[in-house]
Write a protein that holds these residues in place. Structure first.
Motif, PDB file in Angstrom:
ATOM      1  N   GLY A  65       0.790  -1.231   0.000  1.00  0.00           N
ATOM      2  CA  GLY A  65       0.000   0.000   0.000  1.00  0.00           C
ATOM      3  C   GLY A  65       0.817   1.273   0.000  1.00  0.00           C
ATOM      4  N   GLN A  66       1.995   1.231  -0.622  1.00  0.00           N
ATOM      5  CA  GLN A  66       2.852   2.429  -0.644  1.00  0.00           C
ATOM      6  C   GLN A  66       2.185   3.562  -1.439  1.00  0.00           C
ATOM      7  OE1 GLN A  66       3.880  -0.684  -1.128  1.00  0.00           O
ATOM      8  NE2 GLN A  66       5.909  -1.067  -0.251  1.00  0.00           N
ATOM      9  N   LYS A  67       2.164   4.727  -0.850  1.00  0.00           N
ATOM     10  CA  LYS A  67       1.596   5.920  -1.490  1.00  0.00           C
ATOM     11  C   LYS A  67       2.480   7.128  -1.187  1.00  0.00           C
ATOM     12  CE  LYS A  67      -2.351   4.038  -2.906  1.00  0.00           C
ATOM     13  NZ  LYS A  67      -2.740   3.936  -4.341  1.00  0.00           N
ATOM     14  N   VAL A  68       2.475   8.093  -2.107  1.00  0.00           N
ATOM     15  CA  VAL A  68       3.212   9.347  -1.899  1.00  0.00           C
ATOM     16  C   VAL A  68       2.261  10.512  -2.151  1.00  0.00           C
ATOM     17  CG1 VAL A  68       5.028  10.855  -2.788  1.00  0.00           C
ATOM     18  CG2 VAL A  68       5.486   8.418  -2.452  1.00  0.00           C
ATOM     19  N   THR A  69       2.261  11.444  -1.225  1.00  0.00           N
ATOM     20  CA  THR A  69       1.454  12.666  -1.381  1.00  0.00           C
ATOM     21  C   THR A  69       2.357  13.886  -1.186  1.00  0.00           C
ATOM     22  OG1 THR A  69      -0.554  11.582  -0.554  1.00  0.00           O
ATOM     23  CG2 THR A  69      -0.517  13.991  -0.528  1.00  0.00           C
ATOM     24  N   VAL A  70       2.327  14.795  -2.144  1.00  0.00           N
ATOM     25  CA  VAL A  70       3.104  16.036  -2.066  1.00  0.00           C
ATOM     26  C   VAL A  70       2.141  17.189  -1.797  1.00  0.00           C
ATOM     27  CG1 VAL A  70       4.630  17.616  -3.292  1.00  0.00           C
ATOM     28  CG2 VAL A  70       4.837  15.143  -3.656  1.00  0.00           C
ATOM     29  N   LYS A  71       2.439  17.986  -0.767  1.00  0.00           N
ATOM     30  CA  LYS A  71       1.636  19.164  -0.457  1.00  0.00           C
ATOM     31  C   LYS A  71       2.524  20.406  -0.585  1.00  0.00           C
ATOM     32  CE  LYS A  71      -1.590  16.798   2.632  1.00  0.00           C
ATOM     33  NZ  LYS A  71      -2.175  16.727   3.992  1.00  0.00           N
ATOM     34  N   ILE A  72       2.107  21.310  -1.461  1.00  0.00           N
ATOM     35  CA  ILE A  72       2.870  22.539  -1.694  1.00  0.00           C
ATOM     36  C   ILE A  72       2.121  23.683  -1.025  1.00  0.00           C
ATOM     37  CG2 ILE A  72       3.850  24.089  -3.431  1.00  0.00           C
ATOM     38  CD1 ILE A  72       3.721  21.751  -5.408  1.00  0.00           C
ATOM     39  N   PHE A  73       2.803  24.389  -0.119  1.00  0.00           N
ATOM     40  CA  PHE A  73       2.191  25.483   0.633  1.00  0.00           C
ATOM     41  C   PHE A  73       2.658  26.817   0.071  1.00  0.00           C
ATOM     42  CE2 PHE A  73       2.106  21.804   3.323  1.00  0.00           C
ATOM     43  CZ  PHE A  73       0.877  21.878   3.961  1.00  0.00           C
ATOM     44  N   VAL A  74       1.665  27.643  -0.294  1.00  0.00           N
ATOM     45  CA  VAL A  74       1.946  28.936  -0.936  1.00  0.00           C
ATOM     46  C   VAL A  74       1.611  30.058   0.052  1.00  0.00           C
ATOM     47  CG1 VAL A  74       1.456  30.433  -2.908  1.00  0.00           C
ATOM     48  CG2 VAL A  74       1.365  27.920  -3.161  1.00  0.00           C
ATOM     49  N   PRO A  75       2.569  30.957   0.347  1.00  0.00           N
ATOM     50  CA  PRO A  75       2.300  32.071   1.272  1.00  0.00           C
ATOM     51  C   PRO A  75       1.209  32.983   0.719  1.00  0.00           C
ATOM     52  CG  PRO A  75       4.661  31.799   0.920  1.00  0.00           C
ATOM     53  CD  PRO A  75       3.985  30.951  -0.088  1.00  0.00           C
ATOM     54  N   GLN A  76       0.364  33.465   1.586  1.00  0.00           N
ATOM     55  CA  GLN A  76      -0.712  34.371   1.161  1.00  0.00           C
ATOM     56  C   GLN A  76      -0.132  35.608   0.485  1.00  0.00           C
ATOM     57  OE1 GLN A  76      -3.154  35.170   4.606  1.00  0.00           O
ATOM     58  NE2 GLN A  76      -3.569  32.981   4.964  1.00  0.00           N
ATOM     59  N   GLY A  77      -0.729  35.960  -0.641  1.00  0.00           N
ATOM     60  CA  GLY A  77      -0.267  37.099  -1.425  1.00  0.00           C
ATOM     61  C   GLY A  77       0.703  36.709  -2.517  1.00  0.00           C
ATOM     62  N   LYS A  78       1.213  35.463  -2.501  1.00  0.00           N
ATOM     63  CA  LYS A  78       2.129  35.007  -3.542  1.00  0.00           C
ATOM     64  C   LYS A  78       1.427  34.022  -4.481  1.00  0.00           C
ATOM     65  CE  LYS A  78       6.293  35.868  -0.845  1.00  0.00           C
ATOM     66  NZ  LYS A  78       7.604  35.319  -0.375  1.00  0.00           N
ATOM     67  N   GLN A  79       2.112  33.703  -5.593  1.00  0.00           N
ATOM     68  CA  GLN A  79       1.472  32.909  -6.633  1.00  0.00           C
ATOM     69  C   GLN A  79       2.292  31.653  -6.954  1.00  0.00           C
ATOM     70  OE1 GLN A  79      -0.927  36.154  -9.299  1.00  0.00           O
ATOM     71  NE2 GLN A  79       1.157  35.749  -9.883  1.00  0.00           N
ATOM     72  N   ILE A  80       1.587  30.680  -7.534  1.00  0.00           N
ATOM     73  CA  ILE A  80       2.214  29.456  -8.024  1.00  0.00           C
ATOM     74  C   ILE A  80       1.711  29.193  -9.431  1.00  0.00           C
ATOM     75  CG2 ILE A  80       0.420  27.926  -7.070  1.00  0.00           C
ATOM     76  CD1 ILE A  80       2.629  25.858  -6.542  1.00  0.00           C
ATOM     77  N   VAL A  81       2.624  28.744 -10.296  1.00  0.00           N
ATOM     78  CA  VAL A  81       2.286  28.433 -11.683  1.00  0.00           C
ATOM     79  C   VAL A  81       2.414  26.930 -11.884  1.00  0.00           C
ATOM     80  CG1 VAL A  81       2.854  28.786 -14.113  1.00  0.00           C
ATOM     81  CG2 VAL A  81       3.058  30.695 -12.468  1.00  0.00           C
ATOM     82  N   LEU A  82       1.311  26.294 -12.270  1.00  0.00           N
ATOM     83  CA  LEU A  82       1.301  24.852 -12.543  1.00  0.00           C
ATOM     84  C   LEU A  82       1.420  24.665 -14.046  1.00  0.00           C
ATOM     85  CD1 LEU A  82      -1.611  23.810 -10.127  1.00  0.00           C
ATOM     86  CD2 LEU A  82       0.869  23.809  -9.682  1.00  0.00           C
ATOM     87  N   ASN A  83       2.580  24.213 -14.515  1.00  0.00           N
ATOM     88  CA  ASN A  83       2.835  24.117 -15.952  1.00  0.00           C
ATOM     89  C   ASN A  83       2.345  22.785 -16.518  1.00  0.00           C
ATOM     90  OD1 ASN A  83       4.209  26.649 -16.340  1.00  0.00           O
ATOM     91  ND2 ASN A  83       5.946  25.774 -15.216  1.00  0.00           N
ATOM     92  N   GLY A  84       1.808  22.858 -17.740  1.00  0.00           N
ATOM     93  CA  GLY A  84       1.408  21.660 -18.457  1.00  0.00           C
ATOM     94  C   GLY A  84      -0.074  21.328 -18.311  1.00  0.00           C
TER      95      GLY A  84
END
Length: 515
Positions: free
Chosen positions: A456-475
């Motif tokens: 049952g191996q699983k991997v979860t990635v959580k990306i935390f973005v500071p309020q007021g800043k932005q993240i670009v998800l490419n693709g």
């Protein structure tokens, strides 16, 4: 008050009044005298004694433990007089006694037995045919249907084989057909055995007196033709299935399903991802699958070749092997199930240093960067090489945080028989995110050693973005297991191409697609 004595009748002990014993003794002596010239007289007398013992048993209970004079007279009336078969016996007297005997007899209800004389395997279908007064071909077709719709027919047949007694004695064979087990019918059965031994008929029971003749009409003929056709299909289908089964187990490259995921590998390797003892598990699975197919072929052969029987010893051997394989795979499965008892999740936290307000995120399929032009289904992925197992896809979540810096966590989850083994399994999961300036390069797949098995191996990635800043998800990530925790309802349509998201105190806010 009467004196009693003890007798042994058909292997059972009875207390009987002395005068009743004398009548019974004279009755059995007359039977032996009249039938002394009859072939198989000892077996016939044994059948008669068994029937008398059965009738005695019906008349006894916890409040009555002694066979009385009246009981013996009633049983003799039911069985009939042996003198009717004497050459000097008066025919008018015989008819009078016969009428009296029939009047005193209770209507004989059918009893369910296995008819091994007319049966193809264990006589279950033939016995049910007698009991229900239908052609056993219909019942055999029903067994086939039950086998084809899920294999339950094999288990039900085995249970019936064990639960339903075999009709061994003449009295039981008569009761199976609903005929009174009296002297008249028992002698008729014995005569039929003698006659058929001379003429070479196949079954003695076909000429028993009062046997209801089975119709050979158009319906029966059609049913037999259908059964032969079904038998032919079973034989051909069974042979093809066995060939296919053997090829699957000996071929090095097959699609094997592991946890619902198709894997291109050999069966032993695929099974070895789950079970500790892969060799034993493979052989057990092979026999569990093979033996029902062999039974279908044998059933088809019997339907096609007019009831040709197989050796019961051979059939029992196959059943023993089948049950042993089922037990083995069940034990291995239970042992493997315990390896999923405990769960452990390790969490790795990593700060992301960026020199702008935006963080770029790229996803990679091995060395291939996912772009807007690509359309991926992102179905569950699993591949196996010599040393490791690679799985996909790592789940990704994007969240807003009141902290002033970007960071991400990697959660590696696994299961094990103990918390310690679950922890070891989770630590064996290899997954690495690379940072290049303001860009996070995230792999979509993770791997672990083959020795860890699938737990049952699983991997979860959580990306935390500071309020007021932005993240670009490419693709184009429309079908990827990715979730952005938004202020409103999140839709995959927002990530069907490179998209920009801004962190707010209420969650992530969609800002638009990149040109």
């Amino acid at each position: 008050m009467k004196k009693t004595t003890t007798i042994n009748l058909a292997g059972m002990v009875y207390h009987i009044e002395e005068d009743a014993f004398q009548i019974l003794k004279d009755y059995l002596t007359d039977i032996k005298r009249v039938f002394s010239s009859q072939e198989g007289v000892e077996e016939m007398v044994a059948d008669i004694e068994s029937r008398i013992a059965e009738l005695f048993q019906e008349r006894l209970n916890k409040n009555k433990e002694v066979v009385t004079y009246a009981d013996v007279e009633e049983v003799i009336s039911i069985m009939g007089s042996p003198n009717q078969f004497d050459e000097d016996y008066d025919e008018a007297e015989y008819e009078e006694n016969k009428s009296e005997t029939q009047f005193n007899q209770k209507a004989e209800s059918k009893r369910l037995y296995r008819d091994t004389d007319e049966g193809m395997l264990a006589g279950v279908s033939a016995g049910l045919g007698h009991y229900l007064n239908i052609d056993p071909v219909l019942i055999r077709v029903l067994w086939i249907v039950l086998v084809l719709v899920g294999g339950s027919g094999v288990l039900v047949y085995i249970i019936a084989w064990i639960a339903i007694p075999e009709a061994k004695t003449t009295a039981q064979k008569l009761q199976m057909k609903g005929q009174p087990a009296n002297l008249d019918n028992i002698k008729a059965f014995a005569d039929s055995v003698k006659e058929e031994a001379k003429t070479g008929f196949k079954r003695a029971s076909n000429s028993v007196k009062f046997t209801i003749e089975k119709g050979n009409g158009a319906i029966t003929t059609v049913l037999r033709m259908i059964s032969r056709l079904i038998g032919f299909v079973l034989i051909i289908g069974g042979i093809v299935s066995i060939v296919a089964l053997v090829l699957v187990f000996i071929t090095k490259s097959n699609f094997v399903f592991v946890n619902g995921i198709p894997v291109f590998t050999d069966v032993k390797t695929g099974v070895g991802l789950i079970f500790e003892d892969a060799t034993l598990a493979v052989w057990s699975i092979f026999f569990v699958a093979l033996i029902p197919i062999m039974f279908l072929i044998m059933l088809g052969e019997m339907l096609t070749l007019s009831g040709k029987k197989k050796s019961r010893a051979f059939i029992l051997t196959l059943l023993v092997i089948w049950f042993a394989a089922i037990v083995t795979i069940s034990v291995l499965g239970a042992k493997t199930g315990f390896d999923f008892k405990e769960r452990y999740t390790s969490v790795e936290r990593q700060i992301v240093q960026v020199d702008s307000l935006d963080l770029q995120v790229n996803l990679f399929e091995d060395d291939l960067k996912i772009s807007n032009e690509m359309e991926y289904s992102f179905n569950n992925y699993l591949s196996i090489d010599e040393e490791e197992i690679k799985m996909g896809y790592a789940r990704i979540e994007v969240l807003s945080t009141p902290d002033s810096i970007f960071y991400y966590t990697v959660e590696r989850r696994s299961q094990g028989g103990t918390l310690k083994s679950a922890k070891i399994n989770s630590e064996d999961v290899w997954y690495a995110i690379a940072q290049d300036g303001n860009v996070l390069n995230i792999p979509t797949r993770y791997s672990f050693p083959k020795s860890s098995k699938f737990r049952g191996q699983k991997v979860t990635v959580k990306i935390f973005v500071p309020q007021g800043k932005q993240i670009v998800l490419n693709g184009n990530l429309e079908n990827y297991p990715l979730k952005v925790h938004t202020r409103t309802h999140f839709s995959d349509d927002f990530i069907e191409q490179s998209s920009t998201w801004k962190a707010t105190d209420l969650g992530m806010e969609f800002k638009g697609f990149l040109e």
